[in-house]
Scaffold this active site. Structure first.
Site, short mmCIF file in Angstrom:
data_model
loop_
_atom_site.label_atom_id
_atom_site.label_comp_id
_atom_site.label_asym_id
_atom_site.label_seq_id
_atom_site.Cartn_x
_atom_site.Cartn_y
_atom_site.Cartn_z
N ARG A 1 50.59 54.00 40.74
CA ARG A 1 50.60 55.20 41.13
C ARG A 1 48.95 55.83 41.20
O ARG A 1 48.40 55.88 39.95
CB ARG A 1 51.41 56.46 40.78
CG ARG A 1 52.75 56.15 40.93
CD ARG A 1 53.73 56.88 39.93
NE ARG A 1 53.69 58.15 40.11
CZ ARG A 1 54.73 58.95 40.38
NH1 ARG A 1 55.81 58.49 40.59
NH2 ARG A 1 54.50 60.30 40.79
N LYS A 40 40.64 66.01 42.43
CA LYS A 40 41.43 64.72 42.27
C LYS A 40 42.63 64.90 43.39
O LYS A 40 43.22 65.88 43.79
CB LYS A 40 41.92 64.47 40.93
CG LYS A 40 43.03 65.43 40.51
CD LYS A 40 43.57 65.38 39.10
CE LYS A 40 44.62 66.30 38.62
NZ LYS A 40 44.90 66.19 37.24
N ASP A 59 70.46 56.12 41.66
CA ASP A 59 69.55 57.13 41.38
C ASP A 59 68.30 56.40 41.07
O ASP A 59 68.21 55.15 40.65
CB ASP A 59 69.83 58.04 40.43
CG ASP A 59 68.87 59.15 40.13
OD1 ASP A 59 68.33 59.62 41.10
OD2 ASP A 59 68.83 59.38 38.84
N LYS A 60 67.10 57.19 41.00
CA LYS A 60 65.59 56.64 40.68
C LYS A 60 65.38 56.98 39.48
O LYS A 60 65.26 56.24 38.53
CB LYS A 60 64.46 56.95 41.59
CG LYS A 60 63.21 56.33 41.33
CD LYS A 60 62.00 56.84 42.28
CE LYS A 60 61.72 58.14 41.82
NZ LYS A 60 61.01 58.10 40.33
N THR A 61 65.08 58.22 39.13
CA THR A 61 64.70 58.64 37.67
C THR A 61 65.54 58.62 36.88
O THR A 61 66.45 59.14 36.87
CB THR A 61 64.05 60.14 37.94
OG1 THR A 61 63.35 60.42 39.24
CG2 THR A 61 63.43 60.53 36.78
N ARG A 85 64.19 62.95 48.67
CA ARG A 85 64.35 64.37 48.92
C ARG A 85 65.73 64.71 49.26
O ARG A 85 65.89 65.47 50.20
CB ARG A 85 63.30 64.92 49.76
CG ARG A 85 61.98 64.51 49.53
CD ARG A 85 61.69 64.81 48.27
NE ARG A 85 60.93 66.10 48.14
CZ ARG A 85 60.86 66.93 46.99
NH1 ARG A 85 61.16 66.40 45.99
NH2 ARG A 85 60.13 68.08 47.14
N GLY A 88 65.83 62.45 44.60
CA GLY A 88 65.48 63.83 45.17
C GLY A 88 63.89 63.83 44.91
O GLY A 88 63.03 64.63 45.11
N GLU A 106 50.40 64.37 35.55
CA GLU A 106 49.32 65.09 35.31
C GLU A 106 49.23 65.07 33.89
O GLU A 106 48.10 64.88 33.24
CB GLU A 106 49.48 66.52 35.71
CG GLU A 106 48.26 67.34 35.75
CD GLU A 106 48.16 68.45 36.79
OE1 GLU A 106 49.12 69.42 36.47
OE2 GLU A 106 47.47 68.64 37.45
N PHE A 154 47.38 72.46 43.95
CA PHE A 154 48.07 71.47 44.58
C PHE A 154 49.07 71.97 45.60
O PHE A 154 49.79 72.75 45.13
CB PHE A 154 48.66 70.31 43.74
CG PHE A 154 49.45 69.39 44.58
CD1 PHE A 154 49.10 68.03 45.39
CD2 PHE A 154 50.94 69.53 44.39
CE1 PHE A 154 49.92 67.28 45.74
CE2 PHE A 154 51.87 68.52 44.97
CZ PHE A 154 51.17 67.51 45.50
#
EC number: 7.6.2.1
Length: 1229
Positions: free
Chosen positions: A630, A597, A432-434, A845, A711, A533, A574
């Protein structure tokens, strides 16, 4: 015919997969798919459909019925399902969860059933039955029963301990409490007592106990903020909002107690972001969607209390539906041992007296007698020793201080004891990433303002320093003290005001967002739609531009200590297509400004052509991209009053459009977001966990391929790939559309060569890519469904007839289905082959079900050993599917850990788990098994050679007590210690040379070849141990004139030579000598002689004359020098060839570990890992860094409608105390 084939291989061109969408088509019902498009319906189908609708009282997909505050309704007979025979249970699950495998009644039968799946246990059970027959028993029955009971008992106790831990965890969760309406009042109840239809109350920081419909809350318009980290790994808050009708009427306890709403909704499923249903109340129906549902596992945040109606409970909740099945995991070596038991067992069936012509009862009995005598080729002590070694290895993992995370007081934990050696054979890691690779913490790192880059280590005079103190933000009363920044020159620029663009830059960050603010004890708390954000608004706050408050149409900012309020004229939110957001404000001076932005790709298209810092900012973006940060571009424009008035009319018209509202708004946004002036760019670091790039680099050198399954959106996943060095500037990246065309071409080629269905065509192994080059695959969940043919398509309505078809139609339908299945299987195999040619694969995703599917595909088609690692509930299915599951005990709860086989706190510990513990465990287990088979073949096959000289009478070649104690005392300790402590190289060298790991992946240390080499070694040793004493005993006379060639002296001679040989042999096999090893080897030999002299003494014979019959044999035989010379000769002939072969192999054909052992002193200095150097080339960057934005639409609608703005409401205590407290609506909808 050609038309039919074409129709099967043509791909659905109508709907191009959307990279931004998480697909859930794997669970969609046919009705949902049918509703997506309206085709011309044949008349016959219309008749069929109407007949179906008349039979069914409600829509097919909405068959789940819930009635509020009415438990008896859900106990009606038509809601009961037959569970077993006449036993029925409600289709509505209770809220108690069960992750355990056994209970008090099922433990013994289920555990025994699982244990007897192991071939060896069945083998020993069969031997025990044979030994219970007196006529054929050559050994006492208890010699097999006692060890078998020990093995079964130890394994059962271990399984019981594991399951008790699961019971305790389940009990702890099931006994959590919340408030439930009972008898018209809120009463405290345990989670396990909650049922579908109950109305419950939750307070701030409570876990949601079931999937519930939000009815009302303490927030304006019954908003409720939830943290979904347990579900999807995202720590940013999300909001849910109740229906207007329930918010208005269901605030008080008495109204909630009398609530009698009726819900029809979809059946329980695993779609986390989808829900369809209808609430029927007060003679009106209200549509329900996922925005009104709180899922089990979420945590209530920033909301004092909320009320909800339980829709799905326990096993029916979405988090439990995503957890997958608990699988019984066994190692590759276990399966190999099973086959070897069959091999050895079958070979022993042919060791009989050969009297084929006249079979007799006597021959039959002797045959079975030999089966018993030769059973020690695979002794039961083998399995006892294996379990002990595995238990020891598990404790070494638990005790490893280098895998202990002091910050959270979290040690590594081996949650299973049966998979340790499999850790040394991993081919693929699915991560997994997060929260697994990243900390899910965003930090403001650098920025570019007016072409100038800020963020390096600089003092206020703009001089660079390597060692410089952190910027002190104490001058700013709103600073939170958490931002680590080292560029003092930026602070100087802000405070001096020499460059107005610098202040305007941070003002833009403070005003252009959809963050919500809340004050607690005077402290500002921000709730953002995305962590990016939140990081930007927090950065602006620390640099002196603090966002303080907002209303429906104003926003208040503290600008270097001065509070100013701006009128918000419009928020242009957004979304994944726009990749930007804007806000239009009127300043106190009356000027109108637009601040925007967004991603550099979309901002640069909308800039005014006269932007002097455009190239400098582009260069800065390239630098930030090379540092894997990022980025977002910031820009603004001033708007004339007349221009805004005209645009606002279009904006208001689009806002109330009845059809295609989003498209109309986007079009209007485009008109105003042009001719922008570039201010600069921000660079945020998505903080990796410590040591992630180093770990991935070392695992790659060990030939372990790493696939990231997340995801998250594609840009973010790609950026993390570069940050952790899975991807480099030299990597050629292939996307979904690229590989779709490659796979399509491959399928066409296969069909032309005889097709997918040609059974006898020889397989042709072709590469998808030309040799050489470093390639990576990045694919989204939508493309994955498209490529793997998992995406459901609407059935042809002509085929969807309800009436019986002809036999021909049935046959054609069956054939078509088989062809489609074969095509799907071939397509999946081709995808796995293609993906495995890439050095890295990133799937983004993707749903929890897709994660598990990808793991399963690699297991199925590559027959490779897989490991899955994750930290959230969305990783549980993947963790259970892989051969080995690892849980990260991070900030996302314990769902993944509870389902895992191993757990620790940081991803970097994976390299130590695999390259040290895994490799050592594999080497130790292989050495142990090879030696164990060798020593038992050497021991047992002496009976075989002896049978040629004893008339095939099944007489044993040793004393009975020697047979009993050989594997228990005389040879057990050295091999156990080797299995626990041996290491070819140290842990530091194991990590420094990851290439040593490859032997486990290739099964080089234990396979059929190695097994037969051990067998041959044992056979030759048994021949030497039998025939040298036999030759020495023939026609010999002892010193006293008597012949020592009696049976008992012969047995003692062979036994003594055997014990010395096998104990010295393990000395040759040992790589890592300690005092304990040496003591065990010489101690075992001494123990043998000590016990033998005791058992052969006259005293014990007097006490037990029938059990001890070798009276005086040892003392008589071993006082003869001739016997000792025979023993020494036998031992020397057994061991000297082994020494010679080992010397030659290490000199001429040394292995990698041999070379490292030879130079280990020179290699002791630990090599420091260094990051790969990035080569920056101005203006030729081949990639963009991920734009830092939410995955979903922000809070703009919520803000502009005023629904989120809090007005004074009564506290929770006042509501409970005063049943008549009135709640009035806080805003017009």
């Amino acid at each position: 015919m050609s038309t039919e084939r074409d129709s099967e291989t043509t791909f659905d061109e109508d709907s191009q997969p959307n990279d931004e969408v998480v697909p859930y088509s794997d669970d969609e019902t046919e009705d949902e798919l049918d509703d997506q498009g309206s085709a011309v319906e044949p008349e016959q189908n219309r008749v069929n459909r109407e007949a179906e609708e008349n039979r069914e009282p409600f829509r097919k997909e909405c068959t789940w019925q819930v009635k509020a505050n009415d438990r008896k309704y859900h106990e009606q007979p038509h809601f009961m399902n037959t569970k077993f025979l006449c036993i029925k249970e409600s289709k509505y699950a209770n809220n108690a969860i069960k992750t355990y495998k056994y209970n008090a009644f099922t433990f013994i039968p289920m555990n025994l059933f699982e244990q007897f799946k192991r071939a060896a246990n069945l083998y020993f059970l069969a031997l025990l039955i044979l030994q219970a027959v007196p006529q054929i028993s050559t050994l006492a029955w208890y010699t097999t029963l006692v060890p078998l009971l020990v093995v079964l008992g130890v394994t059962a106790i271990k399984d019981l301990v594991d399951d008790v831990a699961r019971h305790k965890m389940d009990k702890e969760i099931n006994n959590r409490t919340c408030e439930v309406i009972k008898d018209g009042r809120f009463k405290v109840a345990k989670w396990k007592e909650i049922q579908v239809g109950d109305v419950i109350r939750l307070k701030k920081n409570d876990f949601v106990p079931a999937d519930i419909l939000l009815l009302s809350s303490s927030e304006p318009n019954s908003l409720c903020y939830v943290e979904t980290a347990e579900l999807d790994g995202e720590t940013n808050l999300k909001f849910k909002m109740s229906l207007e009708i329930t918010d208005q009427y269901l605030q008080r306890e008495d109204t909630l107690a009398t609530f009698d709403g009726f819900i029809e909704c979809e059946e329980p499923n695993n779609r986390l972001d989808k829900f369809t249903g209808t609430l029927f109340w007060r003679n009106t129906s209200f549509p329900l969607d996922a925005d009104k549902i709180l899922l089990r596992g979420c945590v209530i945040r920033n909301t004092d209390f909320c009320h909800g109606l339980v829709i799905f409970a326990g096993a029916d909740t979405k988090i439990m539906k995503n957890s997958g099945k608990t699988r019984f995991k066994r190692t590759k070596i276990d399966y190999l041992m099973n086959y070897m038991v069959y091999t050895v067992g079958n070979s022993s069936w042919y060791l009989y007296d050969g009297e084929d012509d006249t079979p007799s009862y006597r021959g039959f009995l002797i045959f079975w007698g030999y089966i018993i005598v030769l059973n020690t080729m695979v002794p039961i002590s083998l399995y006892v020793s294996v379990e002990v070694i595995r238990l020891g290895q598990s404790h070494f993992i638990n005790w490893d201080l280098q895998m202990y995370y002091a910050e959270k007081d979290t040690p590594a934990k081996a949650r299973t004891t049966t998979l340790n050696e499999q850790l040394g054979q991993i081919h693929y890691i699915f991560s997994d990433k997060t929260g697994t690779l990243t900390q899910n913490i965003m930090t403001f790192k650098k920025c570019c303002i007016n072409g100038q880059i800020y963020g390096d280590h600089r003092d206020a005079s703009q001089h660079n320093h390597n060692k410089i103190e952190q910027v002190d933000f104490s001058w700013n009363t709103y600073a939170d003290g958490k931002l680590a920044f080292y560029d003092h020159y930026l602070i100087e620029q802000i405070q001096s005001g020499k460059e107005p663009e610098v202040r305007q830059f941070f003002f833009l960050l403070a005003v252009c967002h959809t963050v919500m603010v809340d004050r607690t004890d005077g402290q500002l708390n921000y709730q953002a739609a995305s962590p990016d954000e939140g990081a930007l608004v927090n950065a602006a706050r620390n640099f002196g531009f603090a966002f303080l408050a907002r209303t429906q149409n104003t926003i208040t900012i503290s600008e270097l200590g001065t509070e100013r309020t701006y009128n918000v004229l419009a928020i242009l939110d957004f979304n994944s297509d726009r990749k930007r957001m804007s806000i239009i404000v009127r300043t106190p001076e009356g000027n109108i400004k637009l601040y925007c932005k967004g991603a550099d790709t979309v901002i640069y298209e909308r800039l005014h052509r006269m932007n002097p810092t455009k190239q400098e900012t582009q260069d800065a973006l390239d630098i930030f991209a090379n540092e894997t940060l990022r980025t977002l571009c910031l820009c603004y424009k001033e708007i004339e009053e007349k221009e805004f008035t005209e645009w606002n009319k279009k904006f208001m018209a689009a806002s109330v459009a009845s059809t295609n509202r989003d498209e109309a708004l986007d079009k209007v946004y485009e008109e105003i977001e042009k001719d922008l002036i570039l201010l600069g760019a921000t660079a945020i670091e998505d903080k990796l966990q410590d040591g992630v790039p180093e770990t991935i680099s070392k695992l790659a050198k060990a030939d372990i391929k790493i696939w990231v399954l997340t995801g998250d959106k594609k840009e973010t996943a790609e950026n993390i790939g570069f940050a952790c060095e899975l991807l480099t500037e030299d990597t050629t990246i292939c996307y979904g559309e690229d590989i779709n065309s490659l796979l399509h071409a491959r399928m066409e080629n296969q069909r032309n060569r005889g097709g997918v269905y040609a059974k006898f065509a020889p397989p042709v192994q072709e590469s998808f890519f030309p040799p050489g080059g470093n390639r990576a695959l990045i694919i989204t969940g939508s493309w994955l469904n498209e490529i793997l043919l998992e995406k459901k398509t609407k059935r042809n309505k002509i085929l969807k007839l309800k009436f019986p078809r002809t036999e021909e139609e049935r046959r054609m339908r069956t054939q078509s289905k088989r062809r489609l299945e074969a095509k799907k299987e071939q397509r999946q195999k081709n995808f796995v082959d293609l993906a495995c040619e890439c050095s890295a694969v990133i799937c983004c995703r993707v749903t929890p079900k897709q994660k598990a599917m990808v793991v399963d595909l690699v297991k199925r088609y590559k027959k490779a050993i897989t490991l899955a690692i994750g930290d959230g509930a969305n990783d549980v299915n993947m963790i259970k599917t892989a051969h080995i599951g690892v849980g990260i005990s991070g900030q996302e709860g314990m769902q993944a850990v509870m389902s895992s086989d191993y757990s620790f706190a940081q991803f970097r510990y994976l390299q130590r788990l695999l390259l040290v513990h895994g490799r050592w465990s594999y080497i130790r287990m292989c050495k142990f098994l090879r030696y164990f088979f060798y020593k038992n073949f050497a021991f047992t096959l002496v009976h075989f050679w002896y049978s040629f000289f004893n008339g095939y009478s099944a007489q044993t070649a040793y004393e009975d007590w020697f047979i009993t104690l050989y594997n228990v005392l005389y040879t057990s300790l050295p091999v156990l210690l080797m299995g626990l402590l041996d290491q070819d190289v140290s842990d530091k060298l194991s990590l420094r040379f990851p290439g040593l790991y490859i032997v486990g992946q290739r099964d080089l240390l234990f396979n059929y070849k190695r097994f037969f080499v051990s067998l041959l070694h044992g056979v030759l040793t048994s021949m030497i141990l039998f025939f040298i004493p036999l030759g020495a005993y023939l026609q010999t006379v002892g010193q006293d004139g008597e012949a020592p060639s009696d049976y008992q002296s012969f047995a003692v001679t062979i036994a003594s030579a055997l014990v010395i040989t096998v104990n010295f042999q393990i000395g040759l096999d040992t790589s890592y000598w300690t005092f304990v090893n040496a003591f065990s080897i010489f101690g075992s030999i001494a123990l043998y002689f000590g016990i033998m002299f005791d058992f052969h003494s006259a005293g014990i014979h007097v006490l037990f004359p029938s059990a001890f019959q070798f009276t005086g044999t040892a003392s008589n035989a071993l006082r003869q020098p001739y016997i000792w010379l025979t023993i020494i000769l036998a031992v020397a002939v057994c061991l000297l060839p082994v020494v010679a072969i080992r010397f030659l192999s290490m000199t001429i054909w040394p292995s990698e570990s041999d070379k490292i052992q030879k130079h280990r002193k020179r290699l002791k200095a630990e090599e420091q890992w260094q990051r790969r150097q990035q080569v920056f080339r101005r203006g030729v960057s081949t990639r963009r860094s991920a734009y830092a934005f939410s995955h979903q639409r922000g809070y703009a609608d919520l803000i502009s409608s005023g629904r989120s703005i809090r007005k004074k409401r009564s506290p929770l205590d006042a509501i409970v105390a005063d049943g008549t407290a009135e709640y009035r609506r806080t805003g017009d909808s």
